[in-house]
Design an enzyme around this catalytic site. Structure first.
Site, PDB file in Angstrom:
ATOM      1  N   PRO A  88      -2.711  -0.937  12.298  1.00 20.22           N
ATOM      2  CA  PRO A  88      -2.563   0.424  13.265  1.00 20.22           C
ATOM      3  C   PRO A  88      -1.427   0.109  14.092  1.00 20.22           C
ATOM      4  O   PRO A  88      -1.003   1.384  14.217  1.00 20.22           O
ATOM      5  CB  PRO A  88      -3.995   0.444  13.905  1.00 20.22           C
ATOM      6  CG  PRO A  88      -4.924  -0.512  13.426  1.00 20.22           C
ATOM      7  CD  PRO A  88      -4.046  -1.684  12.676  1.00 20.22           C
ATOM      8  N   GLU A 115     -12.642  -6.672  11.293  1.00 19.25           N
ATOM      9  CA  GLU A 115     -12.254  -6.389  12.501  1.00 19.25           C
ATOM     10  C   GLU A 115     -10.769  -6.777  12.508  1.00 19.25           C
ATOM     11  O   GLU A 115     -10.124  -6.867  13.667  1.00 19.25           O
ATOM     12  CB  GLU A 115     -13.005  -6.835  13.714  1.00 19.25           C
ATOM     13  CG  GLU A 115     -14.217  -6.208  14.169  1.00 19.25           C
ATOM     14  CD  GLU A 115     -14.134  -4.880  14.478  1.00 19.25           C
ATOM     15  OE1 GLU A 115     -13.233  -4.669  15.206  1.00 19.25           O
ATOM     16  OE2 GLU A 115     -14.698  -4.019  13.734  1.00 19.25           O
ATOM     17  N   ARG A 152       7.364   3.844  -7.913  1.00 19.15           N
ATOM     18  CA  ARG A 152       7.845   5.182  -8.695  1.00 19.15           C
ATOM     19  C   ARG A 152       9.385   5.467  -8.192  1.00 19.15           C
ATOM     20  O   ARG A 152       9.964   6.073  -8.687  1.00 19.15           O
ATOM     21  CB  ARG A 152       7.105   6.472  -8.012  1.00 19.15           C
ATOM     22  CG  ARG A 152       7.056   6.508  -6.560  1.00 19.15           C
ATOM     23  CD  ARG A 152       6.145   7.693  -6.239  1.00 19.15           C
ATOM     24  NE  ARG A 152       6.749   9.080  -6.642  1.00 19.15           N
ATOM     25  CZ  ARG A 152       6.267   9.893  -7.777  1.00 19.15           C
ATOM     26  NH1 ARG A 152       5.532   9.308  -8.454  1.00 19.15           N
ATOM     27  NH2 ARG A 152       7.000  10.775  -8.115  1.00 19.15           N
ATOM     28  N   ASP A 167      11.318  14.698  -5.318  1.00 23.51           N
ATOM     29  CA  ASP A 167       9.843  14.716  -4.684  1.00 23.51           C
ATOM     30  C   ASP A 167      10.293  15.049  -3.135  1.00 23.51           C
ATOM     31  O   ASP A 167      11.353  14.976  -2.822  1.00 23.51           O
ATOM     32  CB  ASP A 167       9.204  13.130  -4.693  1.00 23.51           C
ATOM     33  CG  ASP A 167       8.832  12.743  -5.914  1.00 23.51           C
ATOM     34  OD1 ASP A 167       8.394  13.757  -6.854  1.00 23.51           O
ATOM     35  OD2 ASP A 167       8.493  11.668  -6.340  1.00 23.51           O
TER      36      ASP A 167
END
Length: 249
Positions: A88, A115, A152, A167
């Site tokens: 995170p 965790e 890609r 894109d």
């Protein structure tokens, strides 16, 4: 140029099916990229292949131990390997980040669970990456997300050489609105210009659509985008038209 991705995970069976389908499978089959999965439990010294334990200081959940993780990193990597941990606190994936990662020859993606990892493994990591401000059960989906986004972009992986460059985000803007057959559906019709055969007008329509989409849905991207003279005129004309519509109402 990137030519090898290794994925370290507790659940390789989650990763493998996705790699065996569609664009990634074709990229692997045509030797554009090599992708391997590694089961973290294979590096455990515990007779039950246990790789987690309770956290010091008390908390809920289990923490993946440093010893098997670092052993795996050392076994898989060489001095050129770029080692990525999903966390995170990592940098959120962007097109600029992807372009920089494409310059690495070999990447190791480390997918956590429970965790997370014993903090000490971060001494053996080159970069932490996040896919957004939310929590998932494990790092397998982030690993697949990054893998898909990178593969890609490798030259000749997509059927059309312009596919990736058209894109969303590649140019800094969202993509334009796209349509296909039938031309007429209920009261919703394909814009006439797209069937006009006038390539200059079509390209202008696509650019306008991309700019307006970005303005309406991701103005933060437009704020960082350097508009050229033609693009500035598109925005001015759009705002003038909106102002006229408000006055008419």
């Amino acid at each position: 140029m990137l030519n090898k991705i290794d994925i370290l995970t507790l659940f390789p069976e989650v990763i493998t099916p996705y790699l065996n389908e569609s664009i990634i499978e074709r990229a692997i089959s045509s030797d554009k990229i090599r992708i391997n999965t590694h089961n973290l439990r294979d590096y455990s010294t515990n007779k039950h292949n246990k790789i987690d334990n309770i956290p010091f200081g008390g908390s809920t959940g289990m923490v993946i131990q440093a010893e098997p993780t670092i052993s795996a990193i050392k076994a898989i990597c060489n001095k050129e390997t770029h080692k990525i941990l999903f966390s995170p606190k990592g940098q959120v994936i962007t097109m600029d980040l992807l372009q920089n990662l494409l310059k690495k020859e070999h990447i190791l993606l480390i997918a956590g669970h429970y965790e997370g990892f014993d903090h000490r493994i971060e001494n053996f990591i080159d970069q932490t990456i996040s896919i957004g401000d939310y929590v998932l059960t494990g790092g397998e989906l982030p690993a697949l997300t990054l893998t898909d986004a990178l593969v890609r972009l490798i030259p000749d992986v997509l059927g059309n050489k312009n596919s990736a460059s058209e894109d969303s985000f590649f140019s800094g803007l969202l993509d334009w609105n796209v349509f296909t057959r039938p031309r007429f559906f209920d009261t919703l019709n394909v814009p006439d210009v797209l069937l006009s055969g006038n390539h200059k007008k079509i390209e202008h329509w696509k650019k306008r659509s991309a700019i307006i989409n970005t303005l309406c849905y991701r103005p933060d991207l437009l704020a960082k985008y350097r508009l050229n003279k033609m693009e500035k005129k598109i925005l001015i004309d759009y705002f003038l038209k909106e102002e006229c519509n408000e006055q008419d109402n």
